[in-house]
Design a protein around this motif. Structure first.
Motif, PDB file in Angstrom:
ATOM      1  N   ASP A  78      13.581   6.472   4.815  1.00  0.00           N
ATOM      2  CA  ASP A  78      12.164   6.725   5.019  1.00  0.00           C
ATOM      3  C   ASP A  78      11.545   5.402   5.454  1.00  0.00           C
ATOM      4  OD1 ASP A  78       9.436   7.106   4.812  1.00  0.00           O
ATOM      5  OD2 ASP A  78       9.520   8.070   2.851  1.00  0.00           O
ATOM      6  N   GLY A  79      10.876   5.397   6.588  1.00  0.00           N
ATOM      7  CA  GLY A  79      10.326   4.159   7.116  1.00  0.00           C
ATOM      8  C   GLY A  79       9.338   3.471   6.204  1.00  0.00           C
ATOM      9  N   ALA A  80       8.690   4.223   5.348  1.00  0.00           N
ATOM     10  CA  ALA A  80       7.706   3.630   4.445  1.00  0.00           C
ATOM     11  C   ALA A  80       8.359   2.970   3.236  1.00  0.00           C
ATOM     12  CB  ALA A  80       6.709   4.695   3.981  1.00  0.00           C
ATOM     13  N   HIS A  81       9.682   3.138   3.089  1.00  0.00           N
ATOM     14  CA  HIS A  81      10.399   2.565   1.940  1.00  0.00           C
ATOM     15  C   HIS A  81      11.791   2.135   2.403  1.00  0.00           C
ATOM     16  CE1 HIS A  81       7.237   4.187  -0.644  1.00  0.00           C
ATOM     17  NE2 HIS A  81       7.374   5.319   0.011  1.00  0.00           N
ATOM     18  N   MET A  82      11.869   1.140   3.253  1.00  0.00           N
ATOM     19  CA  MET A  82      13.163   0.705   3.766  1.00  0.00           C
ATOM     20  C   MET A  82      13.874  -0.201   2.762  1.00  0.00           C
ATOM     21  SD  MET A  82      12.817   0.256   7.889  1.00  0.00           S
ATOM     22  CE  MET A  82      11.300  -0.693   8.025  1.00  0.00           C
ATOM     23  N   GLY A  83      15.186  -0.068   2.700  1.00  0.00           N
ATOM     24  CA  GLY A  83      15.966  -0.786   1.705  1.00  0.00           C
ATOM     25  C   GLY A  83      16.546  -2.100   2.186  1.00  0.00           C
TER      26      GLY A  83
ATOM     27  N   VAL B  40       8.368   6.613  18.529  1.00  0.00           N
ATOM     28  CA  VAL B  40       8.555   7.097  17.163  1.00  0.00           C
ATOM     29  C   VAL B  40       7.367   6.824  16.249  1.00  0.00           C
ATOM     30  CG1 VAL B  40       9.730   4.993  16.398  1.00  0.00           C
ATOM     31  CG2 VAL B  40      10.199   7.140  15.221  1.00  0.00           C
ATOM     32  N   ILE B  41       6.615   5.736  16.454  1.00  0.00           N
ATOM     33  CA  ILE B  41       5.593   5.368  15.466  1.00  0.00           C
ATOM     34  C   ILE B  41       4.510   6.434  15.334  1.00  0.00           C
ATOM     35  CG2 ILE B  41       4.038   4.068  17.001  1.00  0.00           C
ATOM     36  CD1 ILE B  41       5.072   3.244  13.327  1.00  0.00           C
ATOM     37  N   THR B  42       4.267   7.208  16.377  1.00  0.00           N
ATOM     38  CA  THR B  42       3.231   8.242  16.293  1.00  0.00           C
ATOM     39  C   THR B  42       3.718   9.512  15.599  1.00  0.00           C
ATOM     40  OG1 THR B  42       3.799   9.182  18.468  1.00  0.00           O
ATOM     41  CG2 THR B  42       2.178   7.404  18.429  1.00  0.00           C
ATOM     42  N   VAL B  43       5.009   9.577  15.281  1.00  0.00           N
ATOM     43  CA  VAL B  43       5.523  10.808  14.666  1.00  0.00           C
ATOM     44  C   VAL B  43       6.025  10.608  13.245  1.00  0.00           C
ATOM     45  CG1 VAL B  43       6.142  11.741  16.921  1.00  0.00           C
ATOM     46  CG2 VAL B  43       7.887  10.567  15.577  1.00  0.00           C
ATOM     47  N   VAL B  44       5.992   9.373  12.731  1.00  0.00           N
ATOM     48  CA  VAL B  44       6.423   9.178  11.342  1.00  0.00           C
ATOM     49  C   VAL B  44       5.338   9.675  10.385  1.00  0.00           C
ATOM     50  CG1 VAL B  44       7.929   7.241  11.884  1.00  0.00           C
ATOM     51  CG2 VAL B  44       5.549   6.799  11.277  1.00  0.00           C
ATOM     52  N   PRO B  45       5.734  10.117   9.182  1.00  0.00           N
ATOM     53  CA  PRO B  45       4.738  10.660   8.250  1.00  0.00           C
ATOM     54  C   PRO B  45       3.673   9.658   7.827  1.00  0.00           C
ATOM     55  CG  PRO B  45       6.949  11.353   7.623  1.00  0.00           C
ATOM     56  CD  PRO B  45       7.115  10.347   8.714  1.00  0.00           C
ATOM     57  N   GLN B  46       4.031   8.368   7.666  1.00  0.00           N
ATOM     58  CA  GLN B  46       3.094   7.354   7.178  1.00  0.00           C
ATOM     59  C   GLN B  46       3.124   6.134   8.102  1.00  0.00           C
ATOM     60  OE1 GLN B  46       5.164   7.552   3.223  1.00  0.00           O
ATOM     61  NE2 GLN B  46       3.073   7.504   2.420  1.00  0.00           N
ATOM     62  N   PRO B  47       2.399   6.165   9.202  1.00  0.00           N
ATOM     63  CA  PRO B  47       2.493   5.075  10.189  1.00  0.00           C
ATOM     64  C   PRO B  47       2.123   3.699   9.645  1.00  0.00           C
ATOM     65  CG  PRO B  47       1.414   6.990  11.140  1.00  0.00           C
ATOM     66  CD  PRO B  47       1.541   7.260   9.682  1.00  0.00           C
ATOM     67  N   GLU B  48       1.022   3.593   8.933  1.00  0.00           N
ATOM     68  CA  GLU B  48       0.602   2.275   8.447  1.00  0.00           C
ATOM     69  C   GLU B  48       1.583   1.710   7.425  1.00  0.00           C
ATOM     70  OE1 GLU B  48      -2.806   4.026  10.453  1.00  0.00           O
ATOM     71  OE2 GLU B  48      -1.495   4.819   8.888  1.00  0.00           O
ATOM     72  N   GLU B  49       2.043   2.533   6.502  1.00  0.00           N
ATOM     73  CA  GLU B  49       3.007   2.081   5.511  1.00  0.00           C
ATOM     74  C   GLU B  49       4.327   1.692   6.176  1.00  0.00           C
ATOM     75  OE1 GLU B  49       1.120   4.694   5.329  1.00  0.00           O
ATOM     76  OE2 GLU B  49       0.153   4.826   3.355  1.00  0.00           O
ATOM     77  N   THR B  50       4.694   2.436   7.217  1.00  0.00           N
ATOM     78  CA  THR B  50       5.912   2.120   7.966  1.00  0.00           C
ATOM     79  C   THR B  50       5.776   0.785   8.692  1.00  0.00           C
ATOM     80  OG1 THR B  50       6.484   4.455   8.228  1.00  0.00           O
ATOM     81  CG2 THR B  50       7.419   2.912   9.825  1.00  0.00           C
ATOM     82  N   LEU B  51       4.625   0.541   9.291  1.00  0.00           N
ATOM     83  CA  LEU B  51       4.392  -0.741   9.951  1.00  0.00           C
ATOM     84  C   LEU B  51       4.389  -1.888   8.944  1.00  0.00           C
ATOM     85  CD1 LEU B  51       1.675   0.461  12.459  1.00  0.00           C
ATOM     86  CD2 LEU B  51       3.856  -0.580  13.102  1.00  0.00           C
ATOM     87  N   ASP B  52       3.854  -1.646   7.760  1.00  0.00           N
ATOM     88  CA  ASP B  52       3.916  -2.664   6.705  1.00  0.00           C
ATOM     89  C   ASP B  52       5.371  -3.038   6.406  1.00  0.00           C
ATOM     90  OD1 ASP B  52       1.174  -2.894   6.276  1.00  0.00           O
ATOM     91  OD2 ASP B  52       1.146  -1.422   4.648  1.00  0.00           O
ATOM     92  N   GLU B  53       6.237  -2.032   6.340  1.00  0.00           N
ATOM     93  CA  GLU B  53       7.641  -2.272   6.066  1.00  0.00           C
ATOM     94  C   GLU B  53       8.318  -3.003   7.230  1.00  0.00           C
ATOM     95  OE1 GLU B  53      10.138  -1.075   3.144  1.00  0.00           O
ATOM     96  OE2 GLU B  53       8.334  -2.274   2.860  1.00  0.00           O
ATOM     97  N   MET B  54       7.974  -2.632   8.441  1.00  0.00           N
ATOM     98  CA  MET B  54       8.521  -3.332   9.606  1.00  0.00           C
ATOM     99  C   MET B  54       8.162  -4.812   9.555  1.00  0.00           C
ATOM    100  SD  MET B  54       7.789  -0.787  12.803  1.00  0.00           S
ATOM    101  CE  MET B  54       8.484   0.849  12.941  1.00  0.00           C
ATOM    102  N   ALA B  55       6.911  -5.102   9.223  1.00  0.00           N
ATOM    103  CA  ALA B  55       6.472  -6.491   9.137  1.00  0.00           C
ATOM    104  C   ALA B  55       7.181  -7.217   7.994  1.00  0.00           C
ATOM    105  CB  ALA B  55       4.960  -6.560   8.951  1.00  0.00           C
ATOM    106  N   ARG B  56       7.411  -6.517   6.897  1.00  0.00           N
ATOM    107  CA  ARG B  56       8.062  -7.146   5.753  1.00  0.00           C
ATOM    108  C   ARG B  56       9.488  -7.573   6.070  1.00  0.00           C
ATOM    109  NH1 ARG B  56      11.661  -5.797   2.094  1.00  0.00           N
ATOM    110  NH2 ARG B  56      11.789  -3.603   2.709  1.00  0.00           N
ATOM    111  N   VAL B  57      10.238  -6.710   6.756  1.00  0.00           N
ATOM    112  CA  VAL B  57      11.648  -7.011   7.014  1.00  0.00           C
ATOM    113  C   VAL B  57      11.845  -7.911   8.229  1.00  0.00           C
ATOM    114  CG1 VAL B  57      12.323  -4.824   5.955  1.00  0.00           C
ATOM    115  CG2 VAL B  57      12.115  -4.960   8.453  1.00  0.00           C
ATOM    116  N   LEU B  58      10.777  -8.213   8.944  1.00  0.00           N
ATOM    117  CA  LEU B  58      10.840  -9.054  10.139  1.00  0.00           C
ATOM    118  C   LEU B  58      10.709 -10.528   9.767  1.00  0.00           C
ATOM    119  CD1 LEU B  58      10.811  -9.025  13.307  1.00  0.00           C
ATOM    120  CD2 LEU B  58       8.307  -8.992  13.135  1.00  0.00           C
ATOM    121  N   LYS B  59      11.496 -11.376  10.420  1.00  0.00           N
ATOM    122  CA  LYS B  59      11.410 -12.821  10.201  1.00  0.00           C
ATOM    123  C   LYS B  59      10.135 -13.376  10.832  1.00  0.00           C
ATOM    124  CE  LYS B  59      16.444 -13.504  10.394  1.00  0.00           C
ATOM    125  NZ  LYS B  59      17.548 -14.150  11.159  1.00  0.00           N
ATOM    126  N   PRO B  60       9.532 -14.396  10.250  1.00  0.00           N
ATOM    127  CA  PRO B  60       8.390 -15.067  10.892  1.00  0.00           C
ATOM    128  C   PRO B  60       8.773 -15.541  12.297  1.00  0.00           C
ATOM    129  CG  PRO B  60       8.602 -15.783   8.628  1.00  0.00           C
ATOM    130  CD  PRO B  60       9.829 -14.962   8.915  1.00  0.00           C
TER     131      PRO B  60
END
Length: 227
Positions: free
Chosen positions: A99-104, A118-138
């Motif tokens: 689930d994009g909103a809870h990536m492991g 894909v971003i327009t079709v996920v159930p929780q776009p903002e939470e998914t983007l938060d996760e993308m930013a979290r797992v991304l290196k500065p």
């Protein structure tokens, strides 16, 4: 009218799409995929392909990159696994049901996160983007390519009317760029995005660069001083 999709609807829709997805959407989305992948490979390194689907893009990545794919749909991932095995794609590290909103994944795990149509079709776009930013290196980037809804005019009116009907297909046609910009402001760890037309008005590429801790701290201090 709700603008959100629930997970069950998305999973059901893409289970139906899985057998025919490449045939129906392969050529249609090809130009947008190429532009997004080129942008991702200009950064290179360890790349997370979010919403990897059937893995249609996987053979086109340079073997010098390391690719991890995630998707919410098991039938789509099964197609991707078959592709990796058949084409011996040894640059693919793994394909994960998530689930994009809870990536492991751990924080700062990837040099690039790419999401194609894909971003327009996920159930929780903002939470998914938060996760993308979290797992991304500065210094890394989130790279999105998508059809985005019109801000006004006849197309905006049609997309709003079509939205309820599109839910059964797993689509959110009225999703606008403003929603992505608002997320960037609220998240605070990425630069504000600038949209780029990459498909004759049909597809838009949106890129977010993740700030360093020093940049984030400086931005917060600037807001305090301005206040």
């Amino acid at each position: 009218m709700t603008t959100d999709l629930d997970r069950a609807t998305v999973e059901e829709a893409y289970a139906r799409w899985a057998p025919v997805y490449d045939m129906v959407f392969g050529a249609v989305f090809e130009a947008g995929r190429k532009v997004a992948m080129k942008a991702a490979e200009n950064i290179g390194g360890r790349i997370l392909e979010f919403g990897v689907g059937t893995g249609i893009a996987l053979p086109n990545y340079k073997r010098s990159n390391r690719i991890v794919g995630v998707d919410i749909s098991e039938p789509m991932l099964q197609k991707a696994r078959e592709r990796v095995q058949k084409e011996k794609l040894d640059h693919v590290e793994g394909l994960c049901l998530m689930d994009g909103a809870h990536m492991g994944f751990a924080d700062n795990s990837f040099d690039v996160v790419i999401a194609q149509f894909v971003i327009t079709v996920v159930p929780q776009p903002e939470e998914t983007l938060d996760e993308m930013a979290r797992v991304l290196k500065p210094g890394g980037e989130i790279i999105l390519v998508n059809h985005l809804g019109a801000e006004d005019g006849p197309r905006a009116a049609f997309e709003k009317w079509f939205a309820r009907r599109a839910r059964k297909l797993g689509w959110r046609p009225e999703f606008q760029f403003a929603r992505l910009r608002n997320w960037a402001v609220q998240n605070g760890t990425v630069d504000l995005p600038v949209p780029k037309d990459v498909g004759l008005g049909m597809y838009t590429m949106v890129r977010f660069r993740k700030r360093s801790e020093a940049e984030v701290a400086g931005a917060v201090e600037g807001v305090k001083l301005a206040g």
